[in-house]
Motif scaffolding. Structure first.
Motif, short mmCIF file in Angstrom:
data_model
loop_
_atom_site.label_atom_id
_atom_site.label_comp_id
_atom_site.label_asym_id
_atom_site.label_seq_id
_atom_site.Cartn_x
_atom_site.Cartn_y
_atom_site.Cartn_z
N GLY A 150 -35.70 22.37 7.29
CA GLY A 150 -37.01 22.47 8.28
C GLY A 150 -37.76 23.17 7.15
N VAL A 151 -38.97 23.37 7.52
CA VAL A 151 -40.07 24.06 7.01
C VAL A 151 -40.79 25.08 7.85
CG1 VAL A 151 -42.22 23.95 5.41
CG2 VAL A 151 -40.16 22.16 5.18
N LEU A 152 -40.80 26.26 7.32
CA LEU A 152 -41.69 27.05 8.14
C LEU A 152 -42.75 27.55 7.38
CD1 LEU A 152 -38.62 29.58 8.59
CD2 LEU A 152 -39.48 28.48 10.40
N ARG A 153 -44.01 26.78 8.01
CA ARG A 153 -45.42 26.92 7.17
C ARG A 153 -45.86 28.36 7.41
NH1 ARG A 153 -49.19 23.22 9.40
NH2 ARG A 153 -50.36 23.74 7.32
N ARG A 154 -46.50 28.85 6.27
CA ARG A 154 -46.96 30.19 6.20
C ARG A 154 -45.93 31.42 6.72
NH1 ARG A 154 -53.47 29.42 7.06
NH2 ARG A 154 -53.08 31.70 7.48
N ALA A 155 -44.67 31.10 6.33
CA ALA A 155 -43.88 32.25 6.75
C ALA A 155 -43.90 33.50 6.16
CB ALA A 155 -42.33 31.76 6.57
N MET A 156 -44.44 33.55 5.09
CA MET A 156 -44.47 35.03 4.36
C MET A 156 -45.88 35.22 3.90
SD MET A 156 -42.64 36.52 0.90
CE MET A 156 -41.51 35.22 0.98
N LYS A 157 -46.78 36.21 3.98
CA LYS A 157 -48.13 36.74 3.33
C LYS A 157 -47.93 37.82 2.51
CE LYS A 157 -52.68 37.61 4.64
NZ LYS A 157 -53.59 38.04 5.84
N THR A 158 -48.57 37.65 1.37
CA THR A 158 -48.67 38.68 0.33
C THR A 158 -50.18 38.77 -0.27
OG1 THR A 158 -46.61 38.21 -0.54
CG2 THR A 158 -47.85 39.47 -1.92
N GLY A 159 -50.73 39.86 0.36
CA GLY A 159 -52.03 39.87 0.02
C GLY A 159 -52.93 38.87 0.84
N ALA A 160 -53.35 38.02 0.28
CA ALA A 160 -54.15 36.99 0.80
C ALA A 160 -53.64 35.69 0.71
CB ALA A 160 -55.64 36.87 0.42
N LEU A 161 -52.36 35.62 0.20
CA LEU A 161 -51.82 34.64 -0.07
C LEU A 161 -50.64 34.23 1.02
CD1 LEU A 161 -51.49 34.33 -3.99
CD2 LEU A 161 -52.71 33.44 -2.64
N TYR A 162 -50.35 32.87 1.51
CA TYR A 162 -49.60 32.67 2.25
C TYR A 162 -48.38 31.75 1.53
CZ TYR A 162 -52.37 34.27 6.37
OH TYR A 162 -52.92 34.83 7.23
N PHE A 163 -47.20 31.78 2.03
CA PHE A 163 -46.05 31.04 1.45
C PHE A 163 -45.28 30.40 2.55
CE2 PHE A 163 -47.13 34.37 -1.50
CZ PHE A 163 -47.33 33.86 -2.75
N ASP A 164 -44.96 29.03 2.26
CA ASP A 164 -44.03 28.20 3.00
C ASP A 164 -42.80 28.54 2.77
OD1 ASP A 164 -46.24 27.08 4.06
OD2 ASP A 164 -46.01 25.21 3.35
N GLU A 165 -41.74 28.74 3.64
CA GLU A 165 -40.48 28.87 3.47
C GLU A 165 -39.80 27.50 3.95
OE1 GLU A 165 -39.64 33.54 3.62
OE2 GLU A 165 -39.01 32.11 5.34
N GLU A 166 -38.44 27.13 3.25
CA GLU A 166 -37.72 25.97 3.48
C GLU A 166 -36.26 26.60 4.18
OE1 GLU A 166 -38.81 22.35 0.79
OE2 GLU A 166 -37.30 23.52 0.12
N GLU A 167 -36.07 26.10 5.28
CA GLU A 167 -34.90 26.63 5.79
C GLU A 167 -33.71 25.46 5.43
OE1 GLU A 167 -32.46 28.11 9.74
OE2 GLU A 167 -34.61 27.31 9.92
N LEU A 168 -32.77 26.13 4.69
CA LEU A 168 -31.64 25.35 4.18
C LEU A 168 -30.22 25.35 4.79
CD1 LEU A 168 -32.50 25.94 0.19
CD2 LEU A 168 -33.21 24.19 1.92
N VAL A 169 -29.49 24.58 4.92
CA VAL A 169 -28.17 24.68 5.29
C VAL A 169 -27.03 23.93 4.38
CG1 VAL A 169 -28.42 22.37 6.53
CG2 VAL A 169 -26.72 24.44 7.38
N LEU A 170 -26.19 24.68 4.62
CA LEU A 170 -24.89 24.08 3.55
C LEU A 170 -23.74 23.75 4.57
CD1 LEU A 170 -23.27 23.23 0.92
CD2 LEU A 170 -22.54 25.49 0.81
N TRP A 171 -23.29 22.45 4.85
CA TRP A 171 -22.06 22.38 5.81
C TRP A 171 -20.94 22.55 5.10
CZ3 TRP A 171 -24.04 22.29 10.37
CH2 TRP A 171 -25.22 21.71 10.69
N LEU A 172 -20.14 23.30 5.51
CA LEU A 172 -18.93 23.58 4.70
C LEU A 172 -17.95 22.72 4.86
CD1 LEU A 172 -18.86 27.54 4.90
CD2 LEU A 172 -19.62 25.99 3.04
N LYS A 173 -17.76 22.09 6.14
CA LYS A 173 -16.77 21.15 6.55
C LYS A 173 -17.31 19.55 6.86
CE LYS A 173 -14.32 24.77 8.75
NZ LYS A 173 -12.93 25.01 8.77
N GLY A 174 -18.29 19.24 6.23
CA GLY A 174 -19.05 17.96 6.21
C GLY A 174 -19.99 18.12 7.27
N GLU A 175 -20.98 17.25 7.28
CA GLU A 175 -22.10 17.33 8.29
C GLU A 175 -21.89 16.75 9.47
OE1 GLU A 175 -26.83 15.83 8.20
OE2 GLU A 175 -25.76 15.41 6.40
N PRO A 176 -22.30 17.52 10.50
CA PRO A 176 -21.79 17.09 11.88
C PRO A 176 -22.20 15.80 12.26
CG PRO A 176 -23.38 18.82 11.93
CD PRO A 176 -22.98 18.99 10.63
#
Length: 69
Positions: free
Chosen positions: A41-67
């Motif tokens: 997923g994507v978290l829009r404007r998850a972080m702000k530094t000064g006047a700049l916003y940054f989007d973050e991606e949420e990543l997942v690693l399935w250790l036993k295969g994707e459910p």
């Protein structure tokens, strides 16, 4: 990082690892994706530094295969 993932797999009952990365941090994104992480997923404007916003991606690693849903 691959050593850490290997250790997590060896624990046995850990099914997934999740993390967030700033979308514009391409070297970090490439590293995680190359290690097998998938964008969940994507978290829009998850972080702000000064006047700049940054989007973050949420990543997942399935250790036993994707459910299956």
């Amino acid at each position: 990082m691959l050593d850490a993932i290997g250790r997590l797999r060896a624990v046995g009952d850990i099914e997934q690892v999740e993390l967030r990365v700033v979308r514009s941090e391409e070297p970090a994104r490439r590293l995680y994706l190359a290690a097998g992480f998938q964008v969940q997923g994507v978290l829009r404007r998850a972080m702000k530094t000064g006047a700049l916003y940054f989007d973050e991606e949420e990543l997942v690693l399935w250790l036993k295969g994707e459910p299956q849903c």
